[in-house]
Structures are given as C-alpha cells and as structure tokens.
Design an enzyme around this catalytic site. Structure first.
Site, PDB file in Angstrom:
ATOM      1  N   GLY A   9      20.303  47.131   2.997  1.00  0.00           N
ATOM      2  CA  GLY A   9      20.126  46.938   2.075  1.00  0.00           C
ATOM      3  C   GLY A   9      20.925  46.359   1.376  1.00  0.00           C
ATOM      4  N   VAL A  31      39.931  44.872   5.645  1.00  0.00           N
ATOM      5  CA  VAL A  31      40.479  43.795   6.464  1.00  0.00           C
ATOM      6  C   VAL A  31      42.250  44.091   5.447  1.00  0.00           C
ATOM      7  CG1 VAL A  31      41.076  41.444   5.923  1.00  0.00           C
ATOM      8  CG2 VAL A  31      38.866  42.102   5.891  1.00  0.00           C
ATOM      9  N   ARG A  88      18.165  42.910   8.151  1.00  0.00           N
ATOM     10  CA  ARG A  88      17.525  44.327   8.879  1.00  0.00           C
ATOM     11  C   ARG A  88      17.150  43.524  10.198  1.00  0.00           C
ATOM     12  NH1 ARG A  88      15.336  45.703   3.408  1.00  0.00           N
ATOM     13  NH2 ARG A  88      16.758  47.374   3.544  1.00  0.00           N
ATOM     14  N   GLY A 125      22.929  52.198   4.876  1.00  0.00           N
ATOM     15  CA  GLY A 125      22.171  53.552   5.146  1.00  0.00           C
ATOM     16  C   GLY A 125      22.360  54.416   6.303  1.00  0.00           C
ATOM     17  N   ASP A 126      21.106  55.096   5.945  1.00  0.00           N
ATOM     18  CA  ASP A 126      20.686  56.045   6.930  1.00  0.00           C
ATOM     19  C   ASP A 126      20.380  55.370   8.588  1.00  0.00           C
ATOM     20  OD1 ASP A 126      18.680  55.806   5.672  1.00  0.00           O
ATOM     21  OD2 ASP A 126      18.683  58.126   6.147  1.00  0.00           O
ATOM     22  N   THR A 154      24.673  52.136  -0.133  1.00  0.00           N
ATOM     23  CA  THR A 154      23.153  52.308  -0.900  1.00  0.00           C
ATOM     24  C   THR A 154      23.186  52.282  -1.933  1.00  0.00           C
ATOM     25  OG1 THR A 154      21.246  53.241  -0.657  1.00  0.00           O
ATOM     26  CG2 THR A 154      23.079  54.340   0.392  1.00  0.00           C
ATOM     27  N   ASP A 211      20.839  53.285  -3.457  1.00  0.00           N
ATOM     28  CA  ASP A 211      20.332  54.621  -3.718  1.00  0.00           C
ATOM     29  C   ASP A 211      21.186  56.308  -3.743  1.00  0.00           C
ATOM     30  OD1 ASP A 211      17.875  53.090  -2.908  1.00  0.00           O
ATOM     31  OD2 ASP A 211      17.861  53.541  -0.813  1.00  0.00           O
ATOM     32  N   ASP A 269      20.900  58.057  -1.109  1.00  0.00           N
ATOM     33  CA  ASP A 269      19.811  59.765  -0.541  1.00  0.00           C
ATOM     34  C   ASP A 269      20.619  59.706   0.537  1.00  0.00           C
ATOM     35  OD1 ASP A 269      20.229  56.944   0.294  1.00  0.00           O
ATOM     36  OD2 ASP A 269      17.864  57.176   0.748  1.00  0.00           O
ATOM     37  N   ARG A 307      14.308  49.794 -24.762  1.00  0.00           N
ATOM     38  CA  ARG A 307      13.941  50.702 -26.107  1.00  0.00           C
ATOM     39  C   ARG A 307      13.365  49.756 -27.066  1.00  0.00           C
ATOM     40  NH1 ARG A 307      13.899  55.907 -26.899  1.00  0.00           N
ATOM     41  NH2 ARG A 307      14.899  56.735 -24.967  1.00  0.00           N
ATOM     42  N   ARG A 320      13.957  54.580  -3.369  1.00  0.00           N
ATOM     43  CA  ARG A 320      13.112  54.287  -1.730  1.00  0.00           C
ATOM     44  C   ARG A 320      12.972  55.929  -2.229  1.00  0.00           C
ATOM     45  NH1 ARG A 320      16.733  52.933   3.222  1.00  0.00           N
ATOM     46  NH2 ARG A 320      17.849  54.028   2.081  1.00  0.00           N
ATOM     47  N   SER A 349       8.345  54.840 -29.530  1.00  0.00           N
ATOM     48  CA  SER A 349       8.014  55.022 -28.526  1.00  0.00           C
ATOM     49  C   SER A 349       8.551  56.498 -27.378  1.00  0.00           C
ATOM     50  CB  SER A 349       9.406  54.011 -28.438  1.00  0.00           C
ATOM     51  OG  SER A 349      10.555  54.368 -28.374  1.00  0.00           O
ATOM     52  N   ARG A 400       3.181  50.277 -20.718  1.00  0.00           N
ATOM     53  CA  ARG A 400       3.321  49.131 -20.455  1.00  0.00           C
ATOM     54  C   ARG A 400       4.480  49.599 -19.217  1.00  0.00           C
ATOM     55  NH1 ARG A 400       3.237  43.699 -23.219  1.00  0.00           N
ATOM     56  NH2 ARG A 400       1.016  44.393 -24.327  1.00  0.00           N
ATOM     57  N   ARG A 449      19.914  45.551  -7.423  1.00  0.00           N
ATOM     58  CA  ARG A 449      20.868  45.881  -5.861  1.00  0.00           C
ATOM     59  C   ARG A 449      22.331  45.177  -6.129  1.00  0.00           C
ATOM     60  NH1 ARG A 449      19.422  47.434  -1.853  1.00  0.00           N
ATOM     61  NH2 ARG A 449      17.355  48.655  -1.432  1.00  0.00           N
TER      62      ARG A 449
HETATM   63  P1  ADP Z   1      19.162  51.263   5.492  1.00  0.00           P
HETATM   64  O1  ADP Z   1      20.497  50.643   6.355  1.00  0.00           O
HETATM   65  O2  ADP Z   1      19.614  50.608   4.195  1.00  0.00           O
HETATM   66  O3  ADP Z   1      18.587  52.460   5.626  1.00  0.00           O
HETATM   67  P2  ADP Z   1      17.086  50.435   7.339  1.00  0.00           P
HETATM   68  O4  ADP Z   1      16.328  51.780   6.990  1.00  0.00           O
HETATM   69  O5  ADP Z   1      16.872  48.736   7.198  1.00  0.00           O
HETATM   70  O6  ADP Z   1      17.992  49.774   6.287  1.00  0.00           O
HETATM   71  O7  ADP Z   1      18.022  50.188   8.485  1.00  0.00           O
HETATM   72  C1  ADP Z   1      18.929  49.125   8.760  1.00  0.00           C
HETATM   73  C2  ADP Z   1      19.120  48.517  10.651  1.00  0.00           C
HETATM   74  O8  ADP Z   1      19.163  49.410  11.160  1.00  0.00           O
HETATM   75  C3  ADP Z   1      17.699  48.247  10.451  1.00  0.00           C
HETATM   76  O9  ADP Z   1      17.196  46.790  10.521  1.00  0.00           O
HETATM   77  C4  ADP Z   1      18.146  48.429  12.179  1.00  0.00           C
HETATM   78  O10 ADP Z   1      18.903  47.066  12.725  1.00  0.00           O
HETATM   79  C5  ADP Z   1      19.135  49.223  12.485  1.00  0.00           C
HETATM   80  N1  ADP Z   1      17.990  50.972  12.792  1.00  0.00           N
HETATM   81  C6  ADP Z   1      17.556  51.588  11.181  1.00  0.00           C
HETATM   82  N2  ADP Z   1      17.046  52.534  12.610  1.00  0.00           N
HETATM   83  C7  ADP Z   1      17.762  52.098  13.422  1.00  0.00           C
HETATM   84  C8  ADP Z   1      17.079  53.272  15.461  1.00  0.00           C
HETATM   85  N3  ADP Z   1      16.739  54.316  15.162  1.00  0.00           N
HETATM   86  N4  ADP Z   1      17.566  52.972  16.138  1.00  0.00           N
HETATM   87  C9  ADP Z   1      18.527  51.998  16.424  1.00  0.00           C
HETATM   88  N5  ADP Z   1      18.835  50.693  15.323  1.00  0.00           N
HETATM   89  C10 ADP Z   1      17.534  51.213  13.790  1.00  0.00           C
END
Ligand code: ADP
Length: 332
Positions: free
Chosen positions: A11, A24, A72, A102-103, A126, A128, A130, A155, A172, A221, A251, A260
């Site tokens: 993301g 860079v 992705r 992200g992770d 990210t 999030d 997280d 609001r 997430r 509200s 609502r 984002r």
């Molecule tokens: P984020 O980095 O924001 O957490 P994703 O979870 O969608 O986003 O992961 C981004 C990309 O990282 C995935 O589309 C894939 O290319 C790669 N990726 C995620 N998990 C793995 C994994 N277990 N092994 C290899 N590549 C991974």
C-alpha cells in the site's frame, strides 16, 4: 559501495516520495549510483528500473503516492521469483536493495535475502502504523490528519441533523489511526481491534452510551470512529442495526482510500527524510536483513522479522483517556 537500488511496495503512503528523495540525495552525496525499481517487486522480476539523479527527485517532497509506483506481486513468494530478482540485481551490479513498505514487503525482502547475497534494508512505509519497533511509520501522521479533517466535516452535518454517524477509518487490523483520530476529533466512541469485544457486548455498550449522551446533552450528534474490517457484516449493517435499536438515524461514512492520498504532513516528510538518509548510511556500514526505525528520537536497525513477529501496542495512556472520557458521560 558503488550501486544502491530501492523500490516501494504494498500500500502506498504519503511521504514515500520524501523517502525516495532522501535515499537518492544521500547516496549521491556518498558517490553511490542509485536506481529505482518500478511497481514494487514486479519491477525486480521485469528488470524495470530507472537511474535516479538529483533532478529526478526535485519537487517531489510534497507529493503523495510514489514516483516509483507501488504494487502487489503475488508471485514473489515463490523461490523461482526470488532467484530471478537476485539475478537481475546482480546483472545491474546492485549491492544493497532498500525496500519501502509494510510488513508484507519486509517478508518479501527477507525472502529475497535467502536467495541473494546483497544487503537488504526495509524502511517502514504504511499509513497503518502497525509495524513493531518504530514509533511511527511513514504516512501515518498524514492519514490521521486526513481522517480528522473528514470527521470534523461530518460532525458539522451530524450536529445539524442530530444524527449518529459511524465513520470507518483504515488501519487494516490495527487501531492506531482510529484511536488517534477519535481522540483528536473528540469522537464519542471508538471501536478498534485491540479493544474489541463480542458483537453483542459492543452493541449493548454503544446503545447504553447513546442513551446516556441523550440524557445529558439532549438529542445531539454522536460520532463513532471504527476501524475497517472490525464489524463482521460491515459498518452499513451496523448503522442499520443502530438506527433500529436507538430510533435515531445512523449513517455510515467509509473514508476509504482518501486516507492514503494527499500531500504528506511535516512529521511524515521529516521521518521519511531521516529514515531514508539513515538507511543509506546503514547500508554503507554493512547492515543487512534489518528495518531502520526511530524510537524516542534514536535511529535504529532491528531484524526484519521483528516487524511481523511482534505486535505493536496502542499507547495505553491514550486508551485510558478515551475510556475515561467515554465513562464520564454515563455518570449520573
Ligand atoms: P505491505 O507491504 O503494505 O504490508 P502486502 O502485505 O500487500 O503490503 O505485501 C506487499 C508485497 O510484498 C506482496 O505483494 C508481495 O510481493 C510481497 N510479499 C508479501 N509477503 C511475502 C512473503 N511471505 N514472501 C515473499 N513476498 C511477500
């Protein structure tokens, strides 16, 4: 070290461009050639890259998104893909790869490092927030700001019509944006995964609270901030149930992808710049298999695995404040 490459993956988040710029300019300052792979890990597989110069990153610090594009890449989980990526990196003579994401992206970086002898370094990007081991992630502060602006606007109309509004924010499976946006907007209620209870308890809790608020403030509200993916049938369904049970029109507002985008706020630009510069300097020192982070104004490197093996916690004092303010209105 003569050549470094980077990519943005998963993301996108506001501040990624500021980070690319810092990588860079810091690389060039050390006389290192620097390349950007496009479209996340897809770029590595397709050998789709750009040579980056100071001119390439002029006038981008204020722009959301990422000039390298993100994506992705589901096939990257296979060993064959990692081997192709390793071959392409070697063909270009890259010695270190910096991954902003992200992770999930860090898992990808770790996977690559099992098949490639170059250095890999992750930079937490990210909205999030997280990711364990860093006070904040690149993009997080801007996302709170964006959510907050929207909640303030909702609001106004909620007040005018004396309605209940459920505002779904991103996160997430984490409540950092939700809790902070709720505190900053003085929302009446917050629902985040870390504090979630059973649906029945949650419903009873909100309904009782709405009743208490009505008694104290009259027909006013009522704003609930809720993290995405939390309510099993979605916030639209929850709004229907609340309308039925409270007889007050409720609502849903799903903020979605606006969170984002946008120009990064100063904290994200500064964090991105620090982490970008530090990642290059860490690469020069020989670091690999690590994520760069900032904790209490100290820049650090920690093993990539910690980012997904450990769970980052919400600020407990902020949780307490939200809870205290929530309970206060129920007092006779
Ligand atoms: P984020 O980095 O924001 O957490 P994703 O979870 O969608 O986003 O992961 C981004 C990309 O990282 C995935 O589309 C894939 O290319 C790669 N990726 C995620 N998990 C793995 C994994 N277990 N092994 C290899 N590549 C991974």
């Amino acid at each position: 070290m003569r050549k470094i490459a980077m990519l943005t993956s998963g993301g996108d988040a506001p501040g990624m461009n500021a980070c690319i710029r810092a990588i860079v300019l810091t690389s060039l300052r050390y006389g290192i050639e620097v390349f950007g792979y496009r479209h996340g890990y897809n770029g590595l597989l397709e050998q789709e890259y750009l040579g980056l110069r100071a001119k390439s990153v002029a006038n981008i610090i204020q722009r959301g998104g990422t000039i390298l594009h993100s994506a992705r890449c589901l096939t990257f989980k296979s060993d064959d893909s990692a081997k192709i990526a390793a071959k392409n990196l070697d063909a270009l003579g890259i010695e270190a790869l910096l991954v902003i994401g992200g992770d999930g992206s860090f898992r990808g970086a770790k996977h690559l490092s099992n098949h490639w002898s170059g250095q890999v370094i992750g930079l937490p990007g990210t909205i999030d927030n997280d990711i364990y081991g860093t006070d904040a992630t690149i993009g997080y502060y801007t996302a709170i700001e964006t959510a907050l602006e929207s909640i303030d606007k909702v609001r106004d109309t909620a007040d005018a019509f004396e309605r209940i509004f459920l505002i779904e924010v991103m996160g997430r499976h984490a409540g950092f944006i939700g809790l902070n946006a709720a505190i900053a907007s003085a929302a009446d209620q917050v629902m985040v995964p870390e504090l979630s209870r059973s649906c029945e308890d949650e419903l009873e809790n909100i309904i009782n609270h709405i009743e208490a608020v009505k008694k104290r403030r009259g027909n006013a509200s009522y704003i609930v901030v809720i993290t995405e993916n939390l309510w099993p049938d979605g916030v639209t369904k929850l709004a229907e149930v609340l309308t039925q049970k409270t007889k007050v029109e409720c609502r849903p507002v799903i903020l979605g992808h606006v969170q984002r985008g946008g120009s990064p706020v100063s904290q994200d630009r500064v964090l991105a710049t620090k982490l970008g510069a530090f990642a290059v300097e860490s690469a020069l020192k020989g670091e690999s298999g690590v994520m760069v982070s900032e904790v209490n104004q100290q820049l650090k490197c920690q093993p990539l695995e910690l980012s997904w093996q450990q769970q980052k916690e919400l600020d407990p004092y902020l949780v307490k404040i939200q809870q205290d303010l929530f309970d206060f209105i129920k007092r006779p």
